[in-house]
Every structure is written in C-alpha cells, then in structure tokens.
Design a protein around this motif. Structure first.
Motif, short mmCIF file in Angstrom:
data_model
loop_
_atom_site.label_atom_id
_atom_site.label_comp_id
_atom_site.label_asym_id
_atom_site.label_seq_id
_atom_site.Cartn_x
_atom_site.Cartn_y
_atom_site.Cartn_z
N CYS A 272 0.85 -1.18 0.00
CA CYS A 272 0.00 0.00 0.00
C CYS A 272 0.89 1.23 0.00
CB CYS A 272 -0.96 0.02 1.18
SG CYS A 272 -0.21 -0.04 2.81
N PHE A 420 -1.25 -3.43 -5.19
CA PHE A 420 -0.86 -2.17 -4.54
C PHE A 420 -2.10 -1.32 -4.33
CE2 PHE A 420 2.82 0.84 -4.10
CZ PHE A 420 2.10 2.00 -3.84
N THR A 421 -2.47 -1.10 -3.08
CA THR A 421 -3.63 -0.24 -2.79
C THR A 421 -3.16 1.19 -2.54
OG1 THR A 421 -3.58 -0.58 -0.38
CG2 THR A 421 -4.78 -2.20 -1.70
N THR A 422 -3.97 2.16 -2.97
CA THR A 422 -3.59 3.56 -2.80
C THR A 422 -4.84 4.44 -2.70
OG1 THR A 422 -2.32 5.40 -3.74
CG2 THR A 422 -3.36 3.90 -5.30
N THR A 435 2.31 -5.18 -11.38
CA THR A 435 1.57 -4.55 -10.29
C THR A 435 0.13 -4.26 -10.71
OG1 THR A 435 3.47 -3.53 -9.19
CG2 THR A 435 1.36 -2.43 -8.93
N LYS A 437 -3.09 -2.09 -9.39
CA LYS A 437 -3.34 -1.01 -8.46
C LYS A 437 -4.83 -0.91 -8.13
CE LYS A 437 -0.59 2.67 -9.47
NZ LYS A 437 0.11 2.38 -10.72
N ASP A 451 -4.15 4.78 -14.38
CA ASP A 451 -3.25 4.19 -13.39
C ASP A 451 -3.92 3.14 -12.52
OD1 ASP A 451 -0.52 6.00 -13.04
OD2 ASP A 451 -2.19 7.13 -13.88
N MET A 452 -5.25 3.18 -12.41
CA MET A 452 -5.96 2.34 -11.45
C MET A 452 -6.65 1.17 -12.14
SD MET A 452 -5.24 3.69 -8.60
CE MET A 452 -3.92 4.93 -8.70
N SER A 488 -0.15 -0.25 -14.94
CA SER A 488 1.24 0.17 -14.78
C SER A 488 2.12 -0.41 -15.88
CB SER A 488 1.77 -0.23 -13.40
OG SER A 488 1.79 -1.63 -13.23
#
Length: 507
Positions: A272, A420-422, A435, A437, A451-452, A488
C-alpha cells in the motif's frame, strides 16, 4: 451514501465519506464545524478529555493532547501517538484464524510458464542484472537498444529485456545485513520465475561477486550468463557484447509457452502506498479477503513494511502459527525501534504529508489499516528481507515502509504478482512481477483512470462489499498471472522501482 461511517461501537470517532464545509453538523450533535473538513478525516462522536485514548477500528490510534469537543475534527493538531498495547497474547486467535480460511472453494488456475519443480512464472523476461553501480549504465543502455530493436516481434512470448541497476555493490562490507540484503535481491531477481534467462554484468573488481553468490545458493544455473566490463574491453564493447548475447538467447527463451497452473503456485505481494483514511476501510480489507481466498487455494500472500504494522503487530501475533514465528516478528519490531532511534527518528514519523492530508493521523492508525491487507488467516512465517519464500499461507517479510524498497524484497523472495492499494494515487509499477493497483475511493479512480486497475471505492458507495471486491481482486490477479496487461505495465512503469535496501556502512 451516508455522510459518515463508524467502524466499531467502541470507536470515539466517525469517518467522513464526503467533505464537510464550515458550519456543517454531519453527526447531528448540534456542534457545527468551525472549518471545512475533508473526506476520510475523523470527527469526535462525543467529547474526549485530554489524555484519553482515541479509538478507531475498536483500537487505540492515539491520545488527545487537549480537550476535544463532541463533533470536532480529530487530527494531528489534537491527537498524537502514545504508548500502544504491548501485552501480547500470542496465538490467542489462532483457531479463529484457521477457521477464517474459506472452505468449499472451487480450485482456481492461471496460465503460467512452468520453470520446473512446480514453479510457474507469470511473465517471461530476459534480465540484465548489475552486480555493482559501475555496470548500471551499460545494462540500461543495452536494454534500451534491445527493447527498441523490434527483435521481440518474432518472439511474442518474451516480454522484453529488463535492467536491474542499483547504486551499490561495492564500498561495502563483504558480510553482514547490507551484503546479505543485496545478494538475496540480486540472486532472487536472477532466478525469479518471471525471468527466462539472466545476464549478470559486473565491472570485475567489486565486492558483490557472482561466483560467491552462486557458491552460496547453488541450484540450477543453466539460465545464467555473465561478463565483466574489464574483461570485455570497456563500456562500449560491453554494451555490444550484451546485445549480441541476448540475441543469441532469444530463440530459447522464446520457446516458453503458457500452460495451466494451480492457484497454489502463486505468491502474491501485498503493498500500500499513498494511503488515506479509506485505505483501512475499503481497499485493504478487500485485498485481505482476496488473500484469504488465495490461502484457501494453497497459495501464499506476503505482507511486509514493518514500520507500517508498528502498533498493530498484536493483531498478527494473536494469530501466529507458533511461538517461534511470533518471536521472529517481535525481534524485527525491536530492531526497527533501535534502528530508528539510532538515526534520530521515530517510527511515528512514518505517516507522510500525503497520508495526513488523506485523513491518517498517527502510525498506529496507519498500521491498523495496513495490516488489514493480510486478511484473517494464521501468520505462517516471518522472513528476512528478500528471503526465498517457502511454504504457503500468510507470511510476513521484514522490509522498510518505502514502497520500491519493500516491493523489491518481496519480488526477490519469489512473488510473481503484486497488488498495490492507494488512496492518494501512487505512480508505481514493478518488474518482473506486474503490479495491480487498487483505488480506495471513487474520486481517485476517476481522477487517475490510466493508473488504477480496480475501484474499491464501490464498497463505500454500496455498489459492492468487501467479499465481492476481494473476489474481484483475486480474479484480476489470476487474469494478470495469465498474461493480462495491468495499467502500470501499459504505462511502462517498473524500470525505476528496483531499489534494494541498503543497510550498513558505506566504506
């Protein structure tokens, strides 16, 4: 959607789901806000006296440094870290954790590259690995030449050439934690399941020698090749030699074909970054659910970032598979406390300005949300940075909280996919493991659509829930493991996120 949510009846705060202007009274307490408060931030549910603990997730996240009226904004100006719970009840939740492994799930599969011994890759790269900073430029230039050459058009199963360049490899001790970290990372990337062939490139006289790594680890080295700048005639000649060597390797690496692999062969890295007040409410628990489902398949989930579980370590210790596993984690917590103090730092300095702008106040609060990525199953093992992952289940790897360094260690250990959390929006990618996201909120998903990959904000809006989103994440993991391109990857991220953890004296 409600204006706020409360995570536990014990909590002294509620979390706003949308920005509230000055004068608003989102909790209906007859206490209008003196100023605007952003979404993801906390509001006091009742008056909190100075020195009293402040609870979120039913856990202490800090202490009031002044009297806080009911309905007031609770953040860094009136809440700070204090002594957190250190009376560890090791293994108390182990049976509950075992029962949390989902039963009756149908076997899941992905299409991967079989590397032998039941190991499968999700990508098929040719890796150029620098043993020292002196060879970083030659491998980067060689990779650029090869990736722009059009050679891979005739070899569609080869994902390209990736250069693993770094800033060390010499001017360091030839023993101890710094050397051990680097050699595990270099060897782990060279032998990674997502790598079809590796060319080690050195200067020739550095501390980090391939022969020493090979003697230490052994195993099948048929995919390895090596050269040095000093023996190849200098920089330009070495670049030309690397290009020629990869051209020769391409036909063999290109023979790889995907075949069905069990989900049990997957090792999933959990990360994260750019966390916000929603990370521990939406994306992280959903990822934790995906991990539980993967563990049920016999797979492995790898939690990391030791400074970012600090204050929540008791939740892992309560489900440690054995006292020995628990002591491994406690030893790393003690090391980090000493390491931070030795460098004039505190582990509570971990939350970044962006984390705080997103609603996170202390490391205790951040850690309680971060540990949710690991789901609910037993903690099976604790690994050193970059250590080869063995066995299955939830394991913890000791790493810094800095995302590129942490992910580099997880990938070195053998993780073939990373999630990958954001909440704030991180421009992050990784190679050779792709990756995925996950955005914690709808606003971020809309603001950074390129990006997500997944929108966990749907949990907050009621469109989805943690179980459904967890199943969506696992389905995407299996699709990406089978070759689906992530955001990504499409953006070309991942070449600059190879950052080995440097510990120890620079000599």
């Amino acid at each position: 959607m409600a204006s706020h949510i409360v995570l536990s009846d014990r909590d002294s705060v509620a979390i706003l789901t949308e920005r509230q202007p000055a004068g608003a009274d989102p909790l209906g307490l007859g206490a209008p806000l003196s100023g605007g408060v952003s979404a993801g931030h906390k509001i006091a549910r009742a008056a909190i006296s100075r020195g009293e603990p402040i609870l979120k997730y039913g856990q202490i996240i800090g202490y009031a440094v002044e009297d806080i009226p009911a309905g007031a904004h609770v953040h860094s100006h009136n809440c700070e870290i204090g002594a957190h719970e250190r009376t560890y009840d090791i293994g108390a939740d182990l049976e509950t954790a075992r029962a949390a492994i989902p039963a009756g799930e149908q076997p899941r599969h992905f299409m991967g590259y079989h590397r032998g011994n039941g190991v499968f890759g999700t990508r098929n790269y040719i890796a150029l690995v620098a043993t020292v900073n002196c060879s970083a430029t030659v491998i980067r230039r060689a990779a650029d030449i090869l990736n722009a050459s059009g050679l891979f058009e005739d070899h569609p199963t080869v994902d390209g050439v990736v250069a693993f360049a770094h800033g060390t490899g010499c001017g360091m001790s030839d023993k101890g934690p710094g050397w051990e970290n680097l050699q595990r990372v270099l060897w782990g990337h060279a032998t990674h399941p997502n790598v079809g062939a590796t060319v080690f490139v050195g200067l020739g006289c550095e501390v980090m020698q391939v022969a020493r790594m090979e003697a230490l680890y052994g195993g099948d080295t048929s995919r390895f090749h090596g050269l040095t700048i000093q023996d190849s005639g200098g920089t330009r000649a070495t670049i030309e030699r690397i290009v020629a060597m990869v051209k020769d390797l391409l036909p063999e690496v290109g023979k790889a074909r995907r075949e069905q692999a069990p989900a049990s062969a997957l090792r999933l890295a959990l990360q994260c970054g750019g966390s916000d007040g929603y990370s521990g409410i939406t994306a992280n628990p959903a990822l934790g659910r995906a991990c539980d489902l993967l563990v049920a398949q016999g797979g492995t989930a790898v939690l990391s970032e030791t400074p970012e579980i600090y204050g929540a370590e008791q939740l892992l210790l309560r489900r440690a598979a054995s006292p020995e596993v628990a002591e491994k984690l406690l030893a790393r917590i003690r090391w980090w406390e000493e390491y931070a103090a030795m460098n004039g730092a505190s582990l509570d300095q971990n939350p970044s300005p962006g984390n705080k702008a997103g609603g996170l106040t202390t490391i205790l609060e951040k850690s309680l949300g971060a540990v949710a990525k690991g789901g609910s199953t037993p903690l099976a093992d604790v690994l050193a940075y970059g250590e080869r992952i063995a066995g299955s289940g939830l394991v913890f790897m000791d790493t810094p909280g800095y995302d590129p360094v942490s992910a580099t260690g997880q990938i070195a250990g053998g993780c073939q996919v990373l999630v990958f959390t954001t909440g704030r929006g991180s421009a992050f990618g990784s190679k050779p493991a792709p990756t995925i996201k996950v955005a914690t909120n709808e606003a971020l998903y809309r603001a950074m659509p390129d990006d997500m990959d997944i929108n966990a904000g749907e949990i907050l809006s009621g469109v989805s829930d943690q179980d459904a989103k967890g199943r969506e994440i696992l389905a995407r993991v299996l699709a990406v493991a089978s070759g689906e391109t992530t955001c990504s990857e499409a953006l070309g991220l991942g070449d600059n996120e190879f950052v080995p953890w440097q510990v120890g004296a620079v000599l």
